[in-house]
Design a protein around this motif. Sequence first.
Motif, PDB file in Angstrom:
ATOM      1  N   GLU A  76       0.839  -1.189   0.000  1.00 24.95           N
ATOM      2  CA  GLU A  76       0.000   0.000   0.000  1.00 24.95           C
ATOM      3  C   GLU A  76       0.875   1.240   0.000  1.00 24.95           C
ATOM      4  O   GLU A  76       1.842   1.334   0.766  1.00 24.95           O
ATOM      5  CB  GLU A  76      -0.896   0.017   1.241  1.00 24.95           C
ATOM      6  N   VAL A  83       0.631  -6.000   0.628  1.00 20.00           N
ATOM      7  CA  VAL A  83      -0.671  -6.404   0.109  1.00 20.00           C
ATOM      8  C   VAL A  83      -0.600  -7.784  -0.518  1.00 20.00           C
ATOM      9  O   VAL A  83      -1.524  -8.598  -0.408  1.00 20.00           O
ATOM     10  CB  VAL A  83      -1.160  -5.379  -0.933  1.00 20.00           C
ATOM     11  N   ALA A 108      -6.344  -7.922   2.686  1.00 20.27           N
ATOM     12  CA  ALA A 108      -6.407  -6.942   1.597  1.00 20.27           C
ATOM     13  C   ALA A 108      -7.379  -7.335   0.489  1.00 20.27           C
ATOM     14  O   ALA A 108      -7.510  -6.604  -0.494  1.00 20.27           O
ATOM     15  CB  ALA A 108      -5.010  -6.754   1.000  1.00 20.27           C
ATOM     16  N   GLU A 111     -10.565  -5.296  -2.218  1.00 18.96           N
ATOM     17  CA  GLU A 111     -10.245  -3.889  -2.474  1.00 18.96           C
ATOM     18  C   GLU A 111      -9.831  -3.622  -3.923  1.00 18.96           C
ATOM     19  O   GLU A 111      -9.510  -2.496  -4.273  1.00 18.96           O
ATOM     20  CB  GLU A 111      -9.113  -3.442  -1.541  1.00 18.96           C
ATOM     21  N   TYR A 113      -7.119  -4.798  -5.248  1.00 19.38           N
ATOM     22  CA  TYR A 113      -5.657  -4.705  -5.307  1.00 19.38           C
ATOM     23  C   TYR A 113      -5.046  -5.666  -6.325  1.00 19.38           C
ATOM     24  O   TYR A 113      -4.066  -5.327  -6.991  1.00 19.38           O
ATOM     25  CB  TYR A 113      -5.059  -4.965  -3.925  1.00 19.38           C
TER      26      TYR A 113
END
Length: 211
Positions: A76, A83, A108, A111, A113
């Motif tokens: 992050e 992450v 994580a 999200e 990601y």
Amino acid sequence: MTSTFPDISISTDRLVLRPLEEADVPSLADMMNDELVAAWTAAPQPYTRAAARTWVAEYAPTERTAGRGVDFAVTEFLTQRLVGVVQLTNTDWRLRSTELTYIVASWARGEGYASEAALATAQWVFHDQKFERLELRTAAGNTASQQVAQKIGCISEGVLRNAWIARSRTEDGGWADIRTDLIVWSLLPEDLDGVPGRLADANGFTYPEWN
């Protein structure tokens, strides 16, 4: 002559993709001991800090210098928390083709990601490294990984039957091997057209920068 990927970092709005470091070892070990990571990867279980340290200090540097690929720690931007990991493997420099894999820590997930990191890596591989093909392989039951492939514009090319061994928990708390199919996905440079915009519309992100 063997080619190699450069030792760089890639930045997006929310993430920094950089080389793995010794400080990542505790978080890396925790991530690899997660139930879903154990189920869908070939990582040894339980995954020890010694194994994580070997990955950081030996495996990742060797993969890059030997020209086989590159491993990125995904962190992050604001917190520097780990992450996940994005890897390029099985690289063919003559074909300008490589395989993409990704792992996201349990805390994580949800999200976006994985999609953000995968797309940033794909853009860098195509635009900066001038590659012509990116390949992904997802276990037939790993729907989360398949959704990432679809979000970044990958095209499903077919199924490799009985080509992977996933794992499932047993009643005694151990792991049982389960043979399964692999879905093969590909991404070409032209497949990225419009993808960043579609992801941005879904509270995603913009183009990455690398240095």
